[in-house]
Design an enzyme around this catalytic site. Structure first.
Site, short mmCIF file in Angstrom:
data_model
loop_
_atom_site.label_atom_id
_atom_site.label_comp_id
_atom_site.label_asym_id
_atom_site.label_seq_id
_atom_site.Cartn_x
_atom_site.Cartn_y
_atom_site.Cartn_z
N GLN A 99 0.53 4.72 -3.07
CA GLN A 99 2.08 4.12 -2.23
C GLN A 99 2.99 5.91 -2.06
OE1 GLN A 99 4.74 1.04 -3.36
NE2 GLN A 99 5.60 1.07 -2.02
N HIS A 105 4.96 -2.06 2.52
CA HIS A 105 4.47 -2.17 3.87
C HIS A 105 3.07 -2.41 3.64
CE1 HIS A 105 4.37 1.83 2.61
NE2 HIS A 105 3.00 1.45 2.58
P1 5GP Z 1 1.89 4.54 1.53
O1 5GP Z 1 0.90 5.59 1.23
O2 5GP Z 1 3.17 4.08 0.63
O3 5GP Z 1 0.18 2.71 1.21
O4 5GP Z 1 1.82 4.38 3.34
C1 5GP Z 1 2.39 4.82 3.92
C2 5GP Z 1 1.98 5.08 5.04
O5 5GP Z 1 3.12 5.53 6.30
C3 5GP Z 1 0.49 6.62 5.61
O6 5GP Z 1 0.02 5.73 5.76
C4 5GP Z 1 1.63 7.58 6.82
O7 5GP Z 1 0.42 7.98 7.32
C5 5GP Z 1 2.36 6.85 7.11
N1 5GP Z 1 3.79 7.42 7.13
C6 5GP Z 1 4.62 8.24 6.72
N2 5GP Z 1 5.64 8.30 7.88
C7 5GP Z 1 5.83 7.60 9.26
C8 5GP Z 1 5.90 8.25 10.35
O8 5GP Z 1 6.97 9.17 10.09
N3 5GP Z 1 5.98 6.97 10.80
C9 5GP Z 1 4.71 6.59 11.38
N4 5GP Z 1 4.37 5.88 11.81
N5 5GP Z 1 4.19 6.34 10.00
C10 5GP Z 1 4.68 7.46 8.96
#
Ligand code: 5GP
Ligand code: ZN
Length: 119
Positions: A99, A105
């Site tokens: 994360q 999300h």
């Molecule tokens: P996590 O790693 O927290 O599970 O997921 C965060 C996600 O947000 C990642 O897959 C990353 O690619 C996406 N992400 C990060 N910054 C941005 C952004 O500015 N816009 C969009 N659309 N996605 C983002």
């Protein structure tokens, strides 16, 4: 406080329209947009508009909105035509599990074969 916008949160900024995103669905309580670094042909993030740090916190603090996120994830799979082939809903929870954005999300992934277990 749970549910309040956080000034330093990227996804709160996307909800506020301060950071652009490719939005694919919106409901009263949720927003869905394409991941900037897609890991599959379909890679959409579904978020509650209100700030909750992760999926478990969301479910504890706003259970109806947690249900809204899951319903919207299913609607995206249908919209993207990945429903019949199978798709994956992922909630990375905690830095050790990948994360990076601490606003709850769901990742909705589909459009290619998905192996199990994930890395
Ligand atoms: P996590 O790693 O927290 O599970 O997921 C965060 C996600 O947000 C990642 O897959 C990353 O690619 C996406 N992400 C990060 N910054 C941005 C952004 O500015 N816009 C969009 N659309 N996605 C983002
Ligand atoms: Zn936030």
């Amino acid at each position: 406080m749970a549910g309040e916008p956080q000034g330093d949160c990227l996804f709160c900024k996307i909800v506020a329209g301060e950071v652009p995103a490719t939005v694919v669905r919106e409901s009263e309580t949720t927003l869905a947009f394409r991941d900037i670094n897609p890991q599959a042909p379909t890679h959409v993030l579904v978020i509650p508009k209100a700030h909750h740090t992760d999926a478990a916190a969301l479910a504890a603090e706003a259970p109806q909105i947690a249900a809204d996120v899951l319903r919207e994830a299913g609607e995206i799979a249908r919209q993207e035509k990945t429903e019949d082939d199978g798709y994956r809903i992922v909630f990375n929870t905690g830095a050790g599990a990948g994360q990076t954005v601490f606003h709850a999300h769901a990742h909705v992934l589909g459009g290619r074969g998905l192996t199990w277990p994930p890395g």
